[in-house]
Structures are given as structure tokens and as C-alpha cells.
Write a protein that holds these residues in place. Sequence first.
Motif, mmCIF file in Angstrom:
data_model
loop_
_atom_site.group_PDB
_atom_site.id
_atom_site.type_symbol
_atom_site.label_atom_id
_atom_site.label_comp_id
_atom_site.label_asym_id
_atom_site.label_seq_id
_atom_site.Cartn_x
_atom_site.Cartn_y
_atom_site.Cartn_z
ATOM 1 N N THR A 36 0.854 -1.184 0.000
ATOM 2 C CA THR A 36 0.000 0.000 0.000
ATOM 3 C C THR A 36 0.891 1.234 0.000
ATOM 4 O OG1 THR A 36 -0.120 0.010 2.429
ATOM 5 C CG2 THR A 36 -1.897 -1.108 1.239
ATOM 6 N N CYS A 37 0.330 2.342 -0.401
ATOM 7 C CA CYS A 37 1.073 3.601 -0.425
ATOM 8 C C CYS A 37 0.571 4.506 0.693
ATOM 9 C CB CYS A 37 0.893 4.294 -1.780
ATOM 10 S SG CYS A 37 1.727 5.899 -1.874
ATOM 11 N N ARG A 38 1.468 5.026 1.509
ATOM 12 C CA ARG A 38 1.096 5.939 2.582
ATOM 13 C C ARG A 38 1.471 7.384 2.280
ATOM 14 N NH1 ARG A 38 -0.703 3.919 7.384
ATOM 15 N NH2 ARG A 38 -1.409 6.070 7.510
ATOM 16 N N LEU A 39 2.401 7.582 1.377
ATOM 17 C CA LEU A 39 2.785 8.940 1.003
ATOM 18 C C LEU A 39 3.254 8.940 -0.448
ATOM 19 C CD1 LEU A 39 3.462 11.910 1.655
ATOM 20 C CD2 LEU A 39 5.703 11.126 2.460
ATOM 21 N N ALA A 40 2.683 9.833 -1.261
ATOM 22 C CA ALA A 40 3.091 9.982 -2.657
ATOM 23 C C ALA A 40 3.065 11.467 -2.974
ATOM 24 C CB ALA A 40 2.154 9.217 -3.585
ATOM 25 N N HIS A 41 4.217 12.103 -2.940
ATOM 26 C CA HIS A 41 4.271 13.556 -3.108
ATOM 27 C C HIS A 41 5.378 13.925 -4.081
ATOM 28 C CE1 HIS A 41 4.055 17.804 -2.278
ATOM 29 N NE2 HIS A 41 5.299 17.830 -1.837
ATOM 30 N N ASN A 42 4.986 14.369 -5.267
ATOM 31 C CA ASN A 42 5.919 14.934 -6.225
ATOM 32 C C ASN A 42 5.747 16.446 -6.175
ATOM 33 O OD1 ASN A 42 6.607 16.079 -9.027
ATOM 34 N ND2 ASN A 42 7.493 14.032 -9.139
ATOM 35 N N VAL A 43 6.811 17.149 -5.859
ATOM 36 C CA VAL A 43 6.730 18.595 -5.611
ATOM 37 C C VAL A 43 6.221 19.342 -6.832
ATOM 38 C CG1 VAL A 43 8.048 20.668 -5.018
ATOM 39 C CG2 VAL A 43 8.574 18.483 -3.899
ATOM 40 N N ALA A 44 6.742 19.025 -8.011
ATOM 41 C CA ALA A 44 6.372 19.753 -9.228
ATOM 42 C C ALA A 44 5.043 19.302 -9.800
ATOM 43 C CB ALA A 44 7.470 19.597 -10.283
ATOM 44 N N SER A 45 4.690 18.017 -9.627
ATOM 45 C CA SER A 45 3.473 17.475 -10.231
ATOM 46 C C SER A 45 2.826 16.455 -9.306
ATOM 47 C CB SER A 45 3.798 16.828 -11.588
ATOM 48 O OG SER A 45 2.638 16.257 -12.152
ATOM 49 N N PRO A 46 1.937 16.893 -8.412
ATOM 50 C CA PRO A 46 1.277 15.970 -7.479
ATOM 51 C C PRO A 46 0.553 14.824 -8.185
ATOM 52 C CG PRO A 46 0.912 18.242 -6.803
ATOM 53 C CD PRO A 46 1.563 18.296 -8.154
ATOM 54 N N ASP A 47 -0.106 15.108 -9.314
ATOM 55 C CA ASP A 47 -0.827 14.058 -10.038
ATOM 56 C C ASP A 47 0.129 12.981 -10.562
ATOM 57 O OD1 ASP A 47 -3.233 15.282 -9.605
ATOM 58 O OD2 ASP A 47 -3.310 16.282 -11.543
ATOM 59 N N LEU A 48 1.288 13.402 -11.034
ATOM 60 C CA LEU A 48 2.272 12.449 -11.528
ATOM 61 C C LEU A 48 2.759 11.554 -10.389
ATOM 62 C CD1 LEU A 48 4.115 11.291 -13.693
ATOM 63 C CD2 LEU A 48 5.729 13.164 -13.225
ATOM 64 N N GLY A 49 2.952 12.135 -9.226
ATOM 65 C CA GLY A 49 3.378 11.352 -8.075
ATOM 66 C C GLY A 49 2.397 10.247 -7.745
ATOM 67 N N LEU A 50 1.120 10.564 -7.792
ATOM 68 C CA LEU A 50 0.087 9.569 -7.514
ATOM 69 C C LEU A 50 0.056 8.480 -8.581
ATOM 70 C CD1 LEU A 50 -2.829 11.891 -6.326
ATOM 71 C CD2 LEU A 50 -1.475 10.335 -4.914
ATOM 72 N N GLN A 51 0.240 8.875 -9.834
ATOM 73 C CA GLN A 51 0.257 7.890 -10.933
ATOM 74 C C GLN A 51 1.414 6.905 -10.761
ATOM 75 O OE1 GLN A 51 0.318 9.925 -14.710
ATOM 76 N NE2 GLN A 51 -1.379 11.266 -14.147
ATOM 77 N N LEU A 52 2.583 7.431 -10.442
ATOM 78 C CA LEU A 52 3.760 6.578 -10.282
ATOM 79 C C LEU A 52 3.595 5.639 -9.089
ATOM 80 C CD1 LEU A 52 6.557 9.236 -10.926
ATOM 81 C CD2 LEU A 52 5.764 7.455 -12.497
ATOM 82 N N ALA A 53 3.042 6.153 -8.002
ATOM 83 C CA ALA A 53 2.825 5.317 -6.816
ATOM 84 C C ALA A 53 1.842 4.196 -7.128
ATOM 85 C CB ALA A 53 2.315 6.169 -5.664
ATOM 86 N N SER A 54 0.790 4.510 -7.880
ATOM 87 C CA SER A 54 -0.210 3.508 -8.237
ATOM 88 C C SER A 54 0.404 2.403 -9.087
ATOM 89 C CB SER A 54 -1.360 4.178 -8.986
ATOM 90 O OG SER A 54 -2.327 3.235 -9.388
ATOM 91 N N GLN A 55 1.243 2.778 -10.048
ATOM 92 C CA GLN A 55 1.897 1.786 -10.903
ATOM 93 C C GLN A 55 2.863 0.922 -10.094
ATOM 94 O OE1 GLN A 55 3.739 3.976 -14.077
ATOM 95 N NE2 GLN A 55 1.820 4.908 -14.738
ATOM 96 N N TYR A 56 3.526 1.536 -9.138
ATOM 97 C CA TYR A 56 4.520 0.810 -8.342
ATOM 98 C C TYR A 56 3.861 -0.268 -7.500
ATOM 99 C CZ TYR A 56 8.536 0.089 -5.257
ATOM 100 O OH TYR A 56 9.576 -0.472 -4.548
#
Length: 236
Positions: A36-56
Motif C-alpha cells: 500500500t502507499c502511505r505517502l506519494a508527493h511529487n513537488v512539481a506534479s502531485p498528479d504524476l506522483g500519484l500515478q507513479l505510486a499507483s503503478q509501483y
Amino acid sequence: MGSERFYPRFFQWVGSLAALEQYMVFVFSPDRQTATCRLAHNVASPDLGLQLASQYIAGKYQQDTLLAKLAEELLNNPRRPACELLLRGSLPPVYRRRFFNRPELTGKFAIAARDEHSQELFYINLYHAGKEHSFSAQELVQLEQQAAVISALLLRHFKLESQQTKSIHLRAASLSEREARVCELILEGHTTKTMARILNLAESSIITYRKRAYQKLRIRRKSELLSLLPPNAPIT
């Protein structure tokens, strides 16, 4: 700790140790079969951070060789978190393009720590910003020195956050403070005897509070209580 106010201060402090562009924290079951993911924070692109966490967590974590390595180190030395630097150039091309080239990350400093109670593995990933240069020697020294503090802060925060989420959900069902507390302890794996000791009550009182809580929640067993409190969604 335990609230959203934790994150700005945490990012500010860890960001003072190294130039970071992305923060990810994944939690694995003791056998590492579920994530599970507890934190997914990309400073420049929050949406991208969530996408990458979901794929991972959808399965790509199985290609992360550093995860397996740090998990093994924890087994050999469980008293301290395991940590290591991973550079973009050392990764397979497809994995590198998806998780590093696309968000323009040059490397990550990974920390693995285990929760003593649940035995869950917390995998903390701190990603360096920039297109060419990765962490400096000074940044690595500072991160290594603070790895134990970083992991301890996050594990404590997640635990408090989870407790508050459960409490809010249980109170919404009109449970009394004591009934909600008994349910929280049940979810933490405590027995009637240990709950009685923690709350300084007779075991018969614990049974009564549990029965009342289950009646209000319209459930009959612990498995149904678990289904009422699904895992937290990723936090940005």
C-alpha cells in the motif's frame, strides 16, 4: 504528528538535508506479497506522483531490486533502518524511463524500517531533483545520519494518523469513547485480557463494551469490524 500539518514541516526539514523533488512511502506485509502507499508527493506534479505510486504498488515493486536487498539487511540487523543510494543509470531501461526519466529524477535515497508490532515493512524513498547531477557527498552523509529519525517520525505519524481515522469513523457510528477505544484495541490485535490491563477494567467490562459496540455497528465479529475500516488512501 497524526494530522496533515505534519507534512509541510516534514518536507521542509528533510528538504534542508538534500534537494528533493519526490517523496514516496510504501508499506508491505511481512511476506511482501501486498503493498500500500502511505505517502506519494511529487513537488512539481502531485498528479504524476500519484500515478507513479499507483503503478509501483500494482506490481512494479517486484522489479525494485533495492527493496529486496534492504529487506534482507533488516533481517540481519533489525535494530536500525537499512538505507542505500540508488542511481538512475543503474536501473533497467524500461523501469528507468517510467519511474525516473519521466519525472526527471536522478536517483533516490531509500530507507527500509520495520514496525515492531505489525512487522510491516516501511519503504521510504527520497528522490533527488535535477536532470544531470544526483546527491552530493554532503547530502548523503546528512541523510544517512538522519535515516533513523526520518523513519521513526514517519512510522509514529502514520500510527497516530491511523488511530485518529479509526476513531473518527467509530464515533460517527455513535459509539461512546470507551466503546470506540475497545474497537481500536481489537483492531490492533489485543485480547480481552490485554485490553482489560490497558484500560484498567475488568474483563467482563471489556466484553460488555465490545458487545455494545458491535450492536451499534450491526456486526458480530472482528472480521466485520475490519471491513468497516479500509486501508487509508495515498496521502499527498
